[in-house]
Structures are given as structure tokens and as C-alpha cells.
Motif scaffolding. Structure first.
Motif, mmCIF file in Angstrom:
data_model
loop_
_atom_site.group_PDB
_atom_site.id
_atom_site.type_symbol
_atom_site.label_atom_id
_atom_site.label_comp_id
_atom_site.label_asym_id
_atom_site.label_seq_id
_atom_site.Cartn_x
_atom_site.Cartn_y
_atom_site.Cartn_z
ATOM 1 N N ASN A 1 19.503 -30.920 -4.174
ATOM 2 C CA ASN A 1 18.855 -32.231 -4.346
ATOM 3 C C ASN A 1 18.889 -32.920 -2.976
ATOM 4 N N SER A 2 18.457 -34.163 -2.928
ATOM 5 C CA SER A 2 18.540 -34.905 -1.662
ATOM 6 C C SER A 2 19.981 -35.147 -1.268
ATOM 7 N N THR A 3 20.792 -35.433 -2.260
ATOM 8 C CA THR A 3 22.188 -35.774 -1.978
ATOM 9 C C THR A 3 22.869 -34.647 -1.208
ATOM 10 N N SER A 4 22.672 -33.392 -1.636
ATOM 11 C CA SER A 4 23.331 -32.294 -0.915
ATOM 12 C C SER A 4 22.689 -32.105 0.460
ATOM 13 N N HIS B 1 12.960 -43.632 3.797
ATOM 14 C CA HIS B 1 11.509 -43.791 3.996
ATOM 15 C C HIS B 1 10.937 -44.803 3.011
ATOM 16 N N THR B 2 11.231 -44.600 1.694
ATOM 17 C CA THR B 2 10.724 -45.525 0.681
ATOM 18 C C THR B 2 11.881 -46.011 -0.172
ATOM 19 N N SER B 3 11.985 -47.311 -0.306
ATOM 20 C CA SER B 3 13.077 -47.867 -1.104
ATOM 21 C C SER B 3 12.890 -47.541 -2.578
ATOM 22 N N ASN B 4 13.978 -47.152 -3.224
ATOM 23 C CA ASN B 4 13.947 -46.914 -4.666
ATOM 24 C C ASN B 4 14.167 -48.209 -5.437
ATOM 25 N N VAL B 5 14.250 -49.342 -4.730
ATOM 26 C CA VAL B 5 14.432 -50.617 -5.427
ATOM 27 C C VAL B 5 13.141 -51.438 -5.421
ATOM 28 N N LEU C 1 14.861 -34.121 1.089
ATOM 29 C CA LEU C 1 13.974 -34.410 -0.042
ATOM 30 C C LEU C 1 14.534 -33.793 -1.316
ATOM 31 N N THR C 2 13.987 -34.258 -2.428
ATOM 32 C CA THR C 2 14.386 -33.756 -3.739
ATOM 33 C C THR C 2 13.113 -33.418 -4.505
ATOM 34 N N ALA C 3 13.218 -32.436 -5.426
ATOM 35 C CA ALA C 3 12.005 -31.905 -6.064
ATOM 36 C C ALA C 3 11.561 -32.700 -7.278
HETATM 37 C C1 LIG Z 1 16.388 -43.271 -1.749
HETATM 38 C C2 LIG Z 1 17.116 -42.191 -2.483
HETATM 39 N N1 LIG Z 1 17.894 -41.336 -1.783
HETATM 40 C C3 LIG Z 1 18.558 -40.333 -2.413
HETATM 41 C C4 LIG Z 1 18.462 -40.137 -3.770
HETATM 42 C C5 LIG Z 1 19.224 -39.011 -4.408
HETATM 43 O O1 LIG Z 1 18.389 -38.065 -4.982
HETATM 44 P P1 LIG Z 1 19.044 -36.875 -5.800
HETATM 45 O O2 LIG Z 1 19.785 -37.527 -6.946
HETATM 46 O O3 LIG Z 1 17.926 -36.025 -6.264
HETATM 47 O O4 LIG Z 1 19.988 -36.185 -4.890
HETATM 48 C C6 LIG Z 1 17.661 -41.004 -4.532
HETATM 49 C C7 LIG Z 1 17.548 -40.830 -6.005
HETATM 50 O O5 LIG Z 1 17.986 -41.588 -6.805
HETATM 51 C C8 LIG Z 1 16.976 -42.053 -3.862
HETATM 52 O O6 LIG Z 1 16.212 -42.920 -4.546
#
Ligand SMILES: Cc1ncc(COP(=O)(O)O)c(C=O)c1O
Lengths: 75, 373
Positions: free
Chosen positions: B71-74, B146-150, B194-196
Motif C-alpha cells: 500500500n502507500s503506507t509501506s 499531492h492531494t489532501s484526503n481531507v 501510491l496505493t492501488a
Molecule cells: C494522503 C494519504 N496518504 C497515505 C494513505 C495511506 O494509504 P494506504 O492505507 O493504502 O497505505 C492515505 C489513505 O488513507 C492517504 O489519504
């Protein structure tokens, strides 16, 4: 009857390189076969590519265009 | 009607091709490398095709430098924890997710680094003018979401990279990939995570990391790669250096399906922007979005002024079936930046499968709730 065809084996660093090379060789239309890496040569990765020795230099120079430099061994 | 507005958490529905390719893999089997029979060949080929698709999406010719993660986190942890810090200072954008803040805090607790936050405008957009005075060469690494998740703010990445010069840039593209143009080569991005399962609409459990210079990082995970197996050391070549262990092949097949489906957005961008304009007029609900629509992605938040965020989220679900997420969205820093900490907001995040009708329905429901107060 013993075949007098000679084969070369192309050995790669990684499966990623094997797949890139396979893609290029298959487009070239040469015969090839994906085989397990013979243990006498290497433990490098699961697969390698066997080609007709006659095609070795043309295939190698094609792969070089893509920065792929396999190790070549004759069989 | 599609009332799922939590696509920033994970996208739903998926394109039908995701199921088709996952099923194909389940029926076919085979691992990645580590063998030479046809099943292995087919699986390995699909993994490599997917790697190539990702390199196209993010705009790089360096497809060997795309590394599969979970995922993105790793992916972010691989960079943040594998980086060789010389100055002990990291600079981050003001809308970072905990996937960045927590590994940084961990390193800070260990005494490895300190981190600072880039100057910003009220919506969290990096303020390029105020940032000019920063001595970027004092920093080892700059990290930008890059893009805020909020609130959906899209940062001006290429301008930021131009401004910071040779200091490496790690871009968190979790929310932008599949939605916003990314050109890592043209923008000289050094690392990208990135995450899928979000904008690419693939399955969970797959991500990717782009690394321009692999010598700059130590591997995060050590283990088998099917290459150089005689050695206890990790290989130095890519992608193997960062791909120990069997990858999520099932997920990669699903991602291949998601990308090749090439899903078109069904709602119009104009309708989305006018939805935001209408929401901005509501008295009891405060909209959190980009100040300038040019920097807006398909995510926004609402802070209810006369009820709690959890109450609004609950009412939207119970009365209308609208699925949203309330709270901090794993981004306390973003909420601090936007003045919505610690309560957070109710977040709405769209999918390409939404239609103009879905947006109209959402607006009507929010108008109704606004009027009740
Ligand atoms: C900006 C941002 N970074 C990282 C993540 C983490 O993504 P993932 O849970 O797929 O590792 C998220 C997902 O919630 C996110 O919105």
C-alpha cells in the motif's frame, strides 16, 4: 538421431529482466524457450531463456538497445 | 443511485475487470519468478505488465524503478525509514497523512530527525511566495502530499520541486494517482508512493514506490527474491532490492484489470464545482475545499456548525443512505492546518462512477439537513 542444433542460454539478474527480454525476443520472431536456470550456471532466478545459438548475436544486440545485458552460456 | 461517498478511504464499486482478472489468477495460479513452468511465466508476465502500466500512469520511462509494495503506507515507510539522513531535517507539507507523520515522529523519538512544516495558505496549499526564504539545502528530504484526503487540495508539485532544487522530494500520490496528472520524470520527482485501491480503483493490498536513485535507500524489508539466492545479502539491483517476499499477485492482477478498464468519469466537473459553490452558501455547514477551484480534487469536507461531525455522518446514512467518514481521516496535521482539530469533519469523496444525479441528490440532502437546524 542427435540434433546438431546448438543452444545458448541467456541468464538475467532478475525475473523483471527475464520478462523484459522475453517481450523483446518474442516480438523479434526468433524461437526461444523459457527454462529453469540450469543449476550448474547459477542460482540467479527461476527462469532463463534458451535460444538458437545462431541467433545469439542478433538477440544480444537487440537487448542491448534496451540496456539488458544477460550472461550468455553455450550448451 | 450511488450513495457511496467514501472513495478516499477505498474506492467502490470496482470496474468489472478487477473481478475478471482476480478470477483469472485464482484459476491459473503461479508465483512471481522462482520457477520456470508456464503458470509462473504467465503470473510473472502479468506482474511486469502491471509495473509498466504504473510507470506510464506516473510518467516515467524507468519501469525497473517501480517497486511493488502492499500500500502507500509501506511505500512511504520504505523511503522514510530507509533514507540516509545527513542533516537530520525533513520538511513536510501542511496536509500530510499519518502514513507520513507517524514514521517521521518515530524517527524523531529516536533522535534521528526533526521535521518542519512548509508555510501555507488557509486551505493548506503550500505558499510558494513565503517558502522562498527557506534554505532548502538545510533539509535532507521534502515530503508533499499531492492531494489532501481531507479537503482535496492539489499541491503544485512541479513548482515545489523547482523551488527546492536538488533536495530530494517524496510525493505521496495516494489520493492523486488515477485522478490527477503525474509526471515524475518531467517534474524530477525523486520518490513517489501510491496505493492501488483508491483513485486507480484496484483492490486493497497493493501499492507501489517509485525510486529514482536506488542507492539513496536501504531496503525496508529483507528476504527472498528468487535472485542471488546463495547470499544472505539483499541484491543491489532493482526491483529486487525492495521486493523481498512474494508480492500480492492476486492484487496485482486486480490492479491490471482496474487500469486496463480505463473507466471514464461519469459526472461532469462543472457539476462538481457548482455543487461546491452551492454548499458554500449553506449557513450551518462550513465547506472545506480549495480556495481556488484550479487546485481542487474530487474530495471535500464539511464541518457542521450546530451539530457534531458524527451526528451529521450518522443522519446522512440513516436518513438518506449516504456513506461518509467523519473524524480526523488519519490526518491530524491536516485538521490542525485547517482549524478543524480535534473534532475533524465529515468527508465526501467521489468516484468516477458517480453521476450528476448523484451529486444533485447529495446537495438536496445537505440542503435539507442545513434547513433543519
Ligand atoms: C494522503 C494519504 N496518504 C497515505 C494513505 C495511506 O494509504 P494506504 O492505507 O493504502 O497505505 C492515505 C489513505 O488513507 C492517504 O489519504
Amino acid at each position: 538421431m542427435k540434433s546438431d542444433r546448438e543452444f545458448s542460454i541467456l541468464l538475467f539478474q532478475s525475473i523483471h529482466q527475464v520478462m523484459r527480454a522475453e517481450n523483446i525476443i518474442s516480438k523479434n520472431g526468433c524461437n526461444y524457450q523459457i527454462i529453469p536456470v540450469p543449476s550448474e550456471y547459477s542460482s540467479e532466478c527461476g527462469m532463463c531463456i534458451e535460444i538458437d545459438s545462431l541467433n545469439t548475436s542478433s538477440i544480444i544486440s537487440e537487448l542491448q538497445k534496451y540496456n539488458i545485458e544477460p550472461k550468455v552460456v553455450k550448451r | 443511485m450511488n450513495l457511496y461517498f467514501d472513495n478516499s478511504a477505498t474506492s467502490f464499486p470496482k470496474p468489472p475487470e478487477v473481478e475478471i482478472y482476480i478470477r483469472e489468477y485464482l484459476l491459473q495460479g503461479g508465483t512471481y519468478g522462482r520457477g520456470a513452468y508456464n503458470r509462473v511465466f504467465l503470473a510473472s508476465k502479468r506482474v511486469e505488465e502491471t509495473r509498466n502500466l504504473i510507470s506510464n500512469i506516473i510518467g516515467t520511462g524507468l519501469n525497473s524503478n517501480i517497486l511493488f509494495t502492499f500500500n502507500s503506507t509501506s511505500a512511504l515507510n520504505t523511503v522514510i525509514k530507509g533514507f540516509n539522513y545527513k542533516k537530520g531535517r525533513v520538511l513536510i507539507s501542511p496536509l500530510e497523512h499519518n502514513a507520513v507523520c507517524r514514521p517521521l515522529q518515530h524517527l524523531k523519538n529516536l533522535g534521528v530527525i526533526e521535521f518542519d512544516i512548509l508555510p501555507h495558505c488557509s486551505d493548506g496549499l503550500v505558499d510558494l511566495i513565503s517558502s522562498k526564504s527557506i534554505e532548502f539545502d538545510q533539509y535532507d528530504l521534502v515530503i508533499v502530499n499531492h492531494t489532501s484526503n481531507v479537503n482535496g487540495v492539489i499541491q503544485p508539485v512541479s513548482e515545489i520541486k523547482e523551488m527546492i532544487g536538488s533536495t530530494p522530494l517524496l510525493l505521496d500520490a495516494s489520493q492523486s494517482v488515477g485522478k490527477t496528472e503525474i509526471r515524475v520524470d518531467d517534474w524530477s520527482i525523486d520518490y513517489l508512493a501510491l496505493t492501488a485501491h483508491k483513485g486507480l480503483m484496484g483492490p486493497t493490498g497493493v501499492g507501489a514506490l517509485f525510486v529514482r536513485n536506488s542507492d539513496s535507500l536501504s531496503p525496508f524489508i529483507h528476504g527472498g527474491t528468487g535472485s542471488l539466492s546463495e547470499s544472505f545479502e539483499m541484491p543491489e539491483h532493482l526491483p529486487d532490492k525492495f521486493e523481498a517476499g512474494t508480492p500480492n499477485i492476486l492484487g496485482i492482477y486486480g490492479l491490471y484489470g482496474a487500469i486496463t478498464a480505463n473507466t471514464e468519469r461519469q459526472y461532469s466537473w462543472t457539476s462538481f464545482i457548482s455543487l461546491l459553490k452551492e454548499l458554500n452558501k449553506l449557513r450551518n455547514l462550513k465547506l472545506l475545499a480549495a480556495n481556488n477551484a484550479d487546485y481542487q480534487s474530487d474530495v471535500f469536507s464539511i464541518k457542521p456548525l450546530v451539530q457534531s461531525v458524527s451526528d451529521l455522518s450518522r443522519v446522512l446514512y440513516q436518513n438518506y443512505g449516504i456513506e461518509t467518514r467523519s473524524g480526523l481521516h488519519c490526518s491530524p496535521l491536516a485538521h490542525q492546518t485547517l482549524g478543524t482539530f480535534p473534532d475533524g469533519t465529515v468527508r465526501f469523496s467521489l468516484s468516477k462512477y458517480h453521476t450528476d444525479n448523484d451529486l444533485e441528490f447529495l446537495l438536496n440532502c445537505l440542503v435539507k439537513e442545513n434547513e433543519k437546524r
